[in-house]
Design an enzyme around this catalytic site. Structure first.
Site, PDB file in Angstrom:
ATOM      1  N   HIS A   1    -124.505  49.196  -4.366  1.00  0.00           N
ATOM      2  CA  HIS A   1    -124.023  50.941  -4.475  1.00  0.00           C
ATOM      3  C   HIS A   1    -124.462  52.228  -5.097  1.00  0.00           C
ATOM      4  O   HIS A   1    -124.630  51.577  -6.968  1.00  0.00           O
ATOM      5  CB  HIS A   1    -122.576  51.322  -4.567  1.00  0.00           C
ATOM      6  CG  HIS A   1    -121.844  52.357  -4.391  1.00  0.00           C
ATOM      7  ND1 HIS A   1    -121.390  52.826  -3.189  1.00  0.00           N
ATOM      8  CD2 HIS A   1    -121.805  53.136  -5.530  1.00  0.00           C
ATOM      9  CE1 HIS A   1    -120.848  53.843  -3.110  1.00  0.00           C
ATOM     10  NE2 HIS A   1    -120.888  53.844  -4.334  1.00  0.00           N
ATOM     11  N   CYS A   2    -124.830  53.411  -4.859  1.00  0.00           N
ATOM     12  CA  CYS A   2    -125.574  53.949  -6.247  1.00  0.00           C
ATOM     13  C   CYS A   2    -124.991  55.454  -6.743  1.00  0.00           C
ATOM     14  O   CYS A   2    -124.529  55.873  -5.608  1.00  0.00           O
ATOM     15  CB  CYS A   2    -127.012  54.635  -4.874  1.00  0.00           C
ATOM     16  SG  CYS A   2    -127.801  56.195  -5.922  1.00  0.00           S
TER      17      CYS A   2
END
Length: 263
Positions: free
Chosen positions: A115-116
């Site tokens: 997850h960025c």
């Protein structure tokens, strides 16, 4: 704060663009207009490639598990201990190979990498390429700005009576060095992951946890196929933030023969 890291990232990008354009190049435009025009063209092309890659990574769905997906155990390599297809307790659906549930997005993501916080999105099967392009073009942009402005930075450092411009140039240089030391190793790491057909989660959960013997990656089908699975078959589009027809559906993946498997 949600979006805080993305805000900091873009604040740095816009600040550096402002310093390079308005405080370094344009004040010296009359001295070498041809050089300035070419330089500004390169700067804005690099800026557009970073921005375009960021937008595509942000706006592209990383890969959603199809509704009512029915899988047979024989289709999947990753199964439960009893040999049945994995399922997600939170999504209450089948969980294909390389799929993970993201708690922040509250959903399962096909071939999830991570997850960025930069893109406010998960990075998975359908937008991983755009994430790699972000860090690739960011590394190229920062390197270009640093190398071409070493002389200007040196002059700013040695200026006897520093004004606002000198402090802006020095601040931009320090921030750029810090960003390059973060982004460039990350880019090199993801190039290695692509060459091995491995995600960040697989690296952390399987490769690093392998104790008795080295991890044998079943999805590593050779560099060329690994590369085209991410970047697509057309070399002219590999490094552009445009949609490509990459092979696969994010549910089924080609595998290497058991006797030929490596990291």
């Amino acid at each position: 704060m949600r979006g805080g890291q993305a805000f900091i990232l873009w604040a740095y990008i816009l600040f550096t663009w402002y310093v390079v354009t308005w405080r370094i190049v344009l004040p010296r435009y009359d001295e070498a207009p041809g050089y300035a025009q070419v330089y500004l063209a390169i700067v804005h092309i690099l800026f557009a490639l970073v921005a375009g890659s960021f937008y595509k990574a942000y706006s592209t769905d990383p890969g959603r598990v199809p509704d009512n997906l029915k899988l047979e155990a024989e289709e999947m390599l990753e199964r439960k201990k009893k040999g049945v297809v994995r399922s997600c307790k939170l999504c209450t659906g089948s969980k294909p190979d390389r799929t993970h549930h993201c708690k922040k997005c509250n959903r399962c993501v096909l071939k999830m990498d991570h997850h960025c916080p930069w893109t406010l999105n998960c990075i998975g099967f359908r937008n991983y390429r755009y994430f790699v392009l972000i860090i690739m073009w960011a590394s190229a942009s920062i390197s270009f700005a640093l190398l071409t402005n070493l002389g200007t930075t040196y002059d700013a450092w040695n200026a006897p009576n520093k004004q606002a411009d000198e402090y802006l140039i020095l601040t931009s240089f320090v921030l750029s060095c810090f960003q390059l030391f973060n982004v460039l190793p990350l880019f090199m790491f993801h190039l290695w992951l692509i060459s091995k057909n491995m995600t960040t989660l697989e690296f952390l959960e399987k490769y690093q946890q392998a104790i008795d013997k080295p991890y044998e990656n079943p999805f590593n089908v050779g560099f060329v196929q690994n590369w085209t699975q991410v970047f697509g078959p057309n070399p002219l589009l590999w490094f552009l933030p445009v949609s490509v027809n990459a092979p696969g559906d994010g549910v089924h993946f080609g595998t290497a023969d058991p006797d030929e498997r490596s990291v």
